[in-house]
Design a protein around this motif. Structure first.
Motif, PDB file in Angstrom:
ATOM      1  N   LEU A 257      18.591  87.883  17.569  1.00 16.47           N
ATOM      2  CA  LEU A 257      19.812  87.317  17.212  1.00 16.47           C
ATOM      3  C   LEU A 257      20.781  85.898  17.106  1.00 16.47           C
ATOM      4  O   LEU A 257      20.428  86.009  18.705  1.00 16.47           O
ATOM      5  CB  LEU A 257      20.774  88.532  17.582  1.00 16.47           C
ATOM      6  CG  LEU A 257      22.523  88.588  16.670  1.00 16.47           C
ATOM      7  CD1 LEU A 257      22.408  88.772  15.173  1.00 16.47           C
ATOM      8  CD2 LEU A 257      23.157  89.658  17.753  1.00 16.47           C
ATOM      9  N   VAL A 258      21.139  85.469  16.287  1.00 15.63           N
ATOM     10  CA  VAL A 258      21.510  84.271  16.255  1.00 15.63           C
ATOM     11  C   VAL A 258      22.739  84.332  15.460  1.00 15.63           C
ATOM     12  O   VAL A 258      22.956  84.396  14.339  1.00 15.63           O
ATOM     13  CB  VAL A 258      20.759  83.058  15.485  1.00 15.63           C
ATOM     14  CG1 VAL A 258      21.489  81.814  15.145  1.00 15.63           C
ATOM     15  CG2 VAL A 258      19.502  83.166  15.932  1.00 15.63           C
ATOM     16  N   VAL A 259      24.111  83.938  16.858  1.00 12.48           N
ATOM     17  CA  VAL A 259      25.146  83.838  16.648  1.00 12.48           C
ATOM     18  C   VAL A 259      25.779  82.029  16.723  1.00 12.48           C
ATOM     19  O   VAL A 259      25.397  81.358  17.454  1.00 12.48           O
ATOM     20  CB  VAL A 259      26.322  84.562  17.560  1.00 12.48           C
ATOM     21  CG1 VAL A 259      27.534  84.836  17.487  1.00 12.48           C
ATOM     22  CG2 VAL A 259      25.674  85.921  18.172  1.00 12.48           C
ATOM     23  N   VAL A 260      25.916  82.435  15.772  1.00 14.05           N
ATOM     24  CA  VAL A 260      26.543  81.244  15.205  1.00 14.05           C
ATOM     25  C   VAL A 260      28.138  81.336  15.238  1.00 14.05           C
ATOM     26  O   VAL A 260      29.475  81.744  14.203  1.00 14.05           O
ATOM     27  CB  VAL A 260      26.085  80.359  13.437  1.00 14.05           C
ATOM     28  CG1 VAL A 260      26.686  78.760  13.950  1.00 14.05           C
ATOM     29  CG2 VAL A 260      25.283  80.426  13.495  1.00 14.05           C
ATOM     30  N   GLY A 261      28.772  80.604  15.727  1.00 10.78           N
ATOM     31  CA  GLY A 261      30.345  79.574  16.783  1.00 10.78           C
ATOM     32  C   GLY A 261      30.105  81.096  17.328  1.00 10.78           C
ATOM     33  O   GLY A 261      30.187  81.961  17.903  1.00 10.78           O
ATOM     34  N   GLY A 262      31.143  80.033  18.903  1.00  8.57           N
ATOM     35  CA  GLY A 262      31.586  79.672  20.315  1.00  8.57           C
ATOM     36  C   GLY A 262      32.945  80.371  20.205  1.00  8.57           C
ATOM     37  O   GLY A 262      32.779  79.706  21.689  1.00  8.57           O
ATOM     38  N   GLY A 263      33.209  80.774  19.535  1.00  9.26           N
ATOM     39  CA  GLY A 263      34.832  81.528  19.740  1.00  9.26           C
ATOM     40  C   GLY A 263      34.454  82.210  20.372  1.00  9.26           C
ATOM     41  O   GLY A 263      33.764  83.892  21.232  1.00  9.26           O
ATOM     42  N   VAL A 264      35.885  83.509  20.660  1.00  7.18           N
ATOM     43  CA  VAL A 264      36.427  84.271  21.110  1.00  7.18           C
ATOM     44  C   VAL A 264      35.099  85.930  20.430  1.00  7.18           C
ATOM     45  O   VAL A 264      34.400  86.435  20.951  1.00  7.18           O
ATOM     46  CB  VAL A 264      37.790  85.074  21.424  1.00  7.18           C
ATOM     47  CG1 VAL A 264      37.878  86.665  21.675  1.00  7.18           C
ATOM     48  CG2 VAL A 264      38.273  83.666  21.993  1.00  7.18           C
ATOM     49  N   ALA A 265      35.006  85.967  18.767  1.00  5.00           N
ATOM     50  CA  ALA A 265      34.475  86.970  18.621  1.00  5.00           C
ATOM     51  C   ALA A 265      32.672  86.237  18.443  1.00  5.00           C
ATOM     52  O   ALA A 265      31.992  87.325  18.593  1.00  5.00           O
ATOM     53  CB  ALA A 265      34.797  86.839  16.944  1.00  5.00           C
ATOM     54  N   GLY A 266      32.217  85.317  17.938  1.00  6.78           N
ATOM     55  CA  GLY A 266      31.353  84.985  18.650  1.00  6.78           C
ATOM     56  C   GLY A 266      30.948  85.015  19.824  1.00  6.78           C
ATOM     57  O   GLY A 266      29.318  85.826  20.636  1.00  6.78           O
ATOM     58  N   THR A 267      31.489  85.141  21.096  1.00  7.62           N
ATOM     59  CA  THR A 267      31.205  84.981  22.994  1.00  7.62           C
ATOM     60  C   THR A 267      30.589  86.503  23.001  1.00  7.62           C
ATOM     61  O   THR A 267      30.283  86.461  23.611  1.00  7.62           O
ATOM     62  CB  THR A 267      32.585  84.723  23.066  1.00  7.62           C
ATOM     63  OG1 THR A 267      31.810  82.875  23.322  1.00  7.62           O
ATOM     64  CG2 THR A 267      31.743  83.877  24.354  1.00  7.62           C
ATOM     65  N   THR A 268      31.540  87.118  21.915  1.00  3.42           N
ATOM     66  CA  THR A 268      31.916  89.159  22.116  1.00  3.42           C
ATOM     67  C   THR A 268      30.200  89.447  21.798  1.00  3.42           C
ATOM     68  O   THR A 268      29.676  89.797  22.327  1.00  3.42           O
ATOM     69  CB  THR A 268      32.778  89.445  22.609  1.00  3.42           C
ATOM     70  OG1 THR A 268      33.168  88.837  20.857  1.00  3.42           O
ATOM     71  CG2 THR A 268      34.332  88.689  23.147  1.00  3.42           C
ATOM     72  N   ALA A 269      29.664  88.989  20.415  1.00  2.00           N
ATOM     73  CA  ALA A 269      29.465  89.742  19.846  1.00  2.00           C
ATOM     74  C   ALA A 269      27.702  89.176  20.574  1.00  2.00           C
ATOM     75  O   ALA A 269      26.960  90.079  20.580  1.00  2.00           O
ATOM     76  CB  ALA A 269      29.186  88.717  18.560  1.00  2.00           C
ATOM     77  N   ALA A 270      27.828  88.180  21.103  1.00  2.00           N
ATOM     78  CA  ALA A 270      26.746  87.380  22.189  1.00  2.00           C
ATOM     79  C   ALA A 270      26.594  87.975  23.317  1.00  2.00           C
ATOM     80  O   ALA A 270      25.055  88.779  23.667  1.00  2.00           O
ATOM     81  CB  ALA A 270      26.526  86.009  22.286  1.00  2.00           C
ATOM     82  N   ILE A 271      27.324  88.798  23.962  1.00  2.00           N
ATOM     83  CA  ILE A 271      27.344  89.243  24.901  1.00  2.00           C
ATOM     84  C   ILE A 271      27.016  90.451  24.993  1.00  2.00           C
ATOM     85  O   ILE A 271      26.468  91.279  26.034  1.00  2.00           O
ATOM     86  CB  ILE A 271      28.868  89.022  26.029  1.00  2.00           C
ATOM     87  CG1 ILE A 271      28.838  87.999  26.539  1.00  2.00           C
ATOM     88  CG2 ILE A 271      28.723  90.062  27.320  1.00  2.00           C
ATOM     89  CD1 ILE A 271      30.018  87.183  27.030  1.00  2.00           C
ATOM     90  N   SER A 272      27.702  91.271  24.116  1.00  2.00           N
ATOM     91  CA  SER A 272      27.417  93.119  23.749  1.00  2.00           C
ATOM     92  C   SER A 272      26.096  92.458  23.022  1.00  2.00           C
ATOM     93  O   SER A 272      25.387  93.326  24.083  1.00  2.00           O
ATOM     94  CB  SER A 272      28.084  92.921  22.651  1.00  2.00           C
ATOM     95  OG  SER A 272      28.264  94.474  22.179  1.00  2.00           O
TER      96      SER A 272
END
Length: 619
Positions: free
Chosen positions: A189-204
């Motif tokens: 999975l590639v998550v683009v954007g490290g705001g709160v939403a992107g950070t939680t998506a990556a961690i999850s």
């Protein structure tokens, strides 16, 4: 083994400070070895072709930026600097962003940054290079946001091109950057954007076993909740029907609330530490995604460029998540999107205007001052917007209500929008300090912090299989794929009528109009694209109308969206399906994950601030 996290690539910076040919040297300002007090601004790379250095001194000249250059030969060179007068949309005279170019400690001649209505190559003159190894410096004269993209030394009489496509090719040729990235990285999975939403998506997703790339175009995580923008979290977590959602938000969120507060309030290090603790996440800070490749209706790869070194990497994955806020990846991939306000008839929303228009909520340049023991000088700053006794804001800080750009395009006019935010902060403060009848009350006050990274509320919204509307929320239309709850009011911003009286068409203050709701579970179908098969989204760019955006855009809510996207990505990967396939065939499995959550540390919820006002649970 822990996955390598890419932070600031200091080695690459040292190795690629400049480029030279037989008769020319190109210096990228953002790549200077010692940036002094100048800051790297990447917000407008897509508009003007590059990131740049800016002298953000809030009226106090900043320390010189310096770099060492090895010229191909000594002798006489023509010098060009890419810059412009950032106040030119409002002021026809010489602008405030004054700086000089220095070579081996000597001034090259003219004051720069004061002319030009757009980014352009400005001729400095001729410079004699006496030593092949030479120091080049940017010497700020004002502290008022002078900016430099690049410097070009040439024995020819021709400057580089100004047209963006031609300039891009010129840069790559001069810097020796391959036409396509030579580095390729593959992930689940590639998550683009490290705001709160992107950070939680990556961690999850990482906690559920996926190998995840998290790409963020700043050195810190958190987006609007970082120390660079300083907006506190809003909304509630641990709400029915899935009270386990929000566990990751709880782990990364700051324990103190407040907008426009000192940097430590936003706990950048907590977000960073939580991401670095996850072995399945590869973190790429300071990389900005700029191009997307597709095959049919799928994204196949995303290209990202380092904002200082210009290094490019290709990211390959079966699944991507657009958490950019601007819907950048979806837009580049051809995803359906909306921008502006829908008409009342389009979705039957009572709060919508009768006719569709391009109005959006704006962007905030927040700021605050501090009281010192002695008088503090601030220069007279008057550049096209008049402040006087009747219209000045007699305040010592500005938070969310200082909002600009509602009548402009939040993508293509964004540099102007941010710059107007700076302009009005400085102009208002200058009047208070130098001319106001109450200036004695401000004589010891110092302008301590002004954001140069603007906090944006709204731009593109990517369309999913469901478009959330006002009546979905107000009529409590709960769908089978109910997921992350929104608990904020329908909170829409408009130009402040009092501000409009004084600054018609040039407002910089806003009001908020609230409509209370019951906590409402957002349909999962709002979290993936309806026409790009392998694209998730989380954040303010999900599938909602302008009116519905008013409730889902606060960051505890967007963080829970990110958690859901990470869970859905793990289900999609497990079954080799698409985001839509999760809804159609594996919704029960996703619900089981939402019920369980992906919390790891059993952290106490310390975020009892800015939770918002609703009517309570639906009876």
């Amino acid at each position: 083994m822990k996955t390598l996290s890419v932070l600031v690539v200091n080695l690459a910076i040292c190795l690629s400070v400049f480029s030279q040919t037989d008769n020319a040297v190109l210096l990228e300002a953002e790549n200077f070895q010692n940036k002094g007090g100048w800051v790297v601004d990447q917000q407008f790379m897509d508009l003007m072709g590059s990131s740049y250095l800016m002298a953000h001194g809030m009226g106090v000249p900043v320390e010189d930026a310096k770099t060492t250059v090895e010229f191909p030969s000594t002798g006489e060179y023509n010098v060009y600097v890419r810059t412009f007068n950032w106040t030119s949309p409002w002021f026809e005279g010489q602008g405030p962003g004054r700086f000089q170019l220095m070579v081996d400690g000597k001034n090259t001649g003219p004051v720069l940054g004061t002319t030009g209505t757009q980014w352009m190559w400005q001729q400095v003159g001729k410079v004699r290079i006496l030593n092949k190894k030479t120091t080049v410096s940017l010497h700020d004269l004002s502290g008022f946001n002078g900016r430099v993209d690049a410097i070009y030394f040439t024995t020819e009489n021709t400057p580089p091109p100004n047209e963006l496509k031609a300039l891009g090719k010129f840069r790559k040729k001069q810097l020796g950057i391959p036409t396509k990235p030579e580095k390729t990285r593959k992930f689940g999975l590639v998550v683009v954007g490290g705001g709160v939403a992107g950070t939680t998506a990556a961690i999850s997703a990482a906690r559920l076993g996926l190998q995840v790339a998290l790409i963020q175009d700043r050195p810190v995580l958190g987006g609007n909740n970082s120390s660079e923008v300083r907006v506190h979290l809003g909304g509630r977590i641990k709400v029915e029907p899935f009270p386990a959602l929000g566990d990751v938000v709880k782990e990364i969120g700051p324990s103190r609330g407040g907008n426009a507060q000192p940097a430590e309030y936003y706990e950048d290090e907590k977000k960073m530490d939580m991401v670095l603790a996850e072995e399945n996440i590869s973190l790429f800070t300071n990389y900005r995604a700029f191009e997307v490749k597709t095959k049919g209706s799928r994204v196949t790869r995303v290209y990202a460029r380092h904002i200082e070194t210009s290094e490019e990497i290709a990211f390959l994955a079966p699944l991507f998540a657009d958490c950019t806020g601007d819907g950048t990846i979806g837009f580049l991939a051809g995803a359906d999107f909306a921008m502006g306000r829908e008409s009342r008839d389009e979705f039957g929303e009572t709060t919508a205007p009768k006719k569709a228009d391009k109005l959006t909520m704006g962007s905030s340049v927040q700021w605050y001052s501090v009281e010192e023991n002695d008088p503090v000088f601030f220069p007279v700053f008057q550049y096209g917007v008049e402040f006087n006794e009747k219209n000045t804001e007699q305040v010592t800080m500005g938070e969310w209500t200082w909002e600009t750009g509602m009548n402009f395009d939040q993508i293509y006019d964004f540099e102007r929008i941010r710059d107007y935010g700076l302009l009005v902060v400085y102009s208002n403060w200058s009047f208070l300090k130098n001319f106001s009848p109450v200036k004695n009350e401000y004589k010891n006050r110092k302008l301590e912090w002004v954001a140069y990274i603007a906090g944006k509320r709204e731009s593109r919204r990517l369309m999913g299989d469901h478009i959330l509307t006002e009546q979905d929320v107000t009529d409590y239309m709960v769908y089978l794929d109910a997921s992350a709850p929104t608990t904020w009011t329908i909170d829409l911003h408009y130009p402040d009528p009092k501000n409009t009286e004084h600054f018609p068409g040039m407002e910089f203050k806003s009001i908020a109009v609230h409509k209370k709701i019951h906590p409402y579970p957002i349909p999962y179908r709002c979290l993936y694209s309806r026409n790009v098969d392998n694209l998730f989204m989380a954040g303010r760019n999900i599938s909602v109308t302008h009116v519905a955006l008013g409730t889902i855009r606060v960051m505890r809510t967007t963080g829970m969206m990110g958690e859901v996207v990470g869970m859905a990505a793990s289900v999609a990967a497990k079954h080799s399906t698409t985001p839509r396939g999760v809804y159609e065939e594996h919704l029960g499995e996703l619900k089981a994950l939402m019920e369980k959550g992906v919390g790891k540390y059993n952290a106490e919820n310390m975020q009892n601030y800015n939770e918002g006002s609703t009517l309570g649970p639906k009876e």
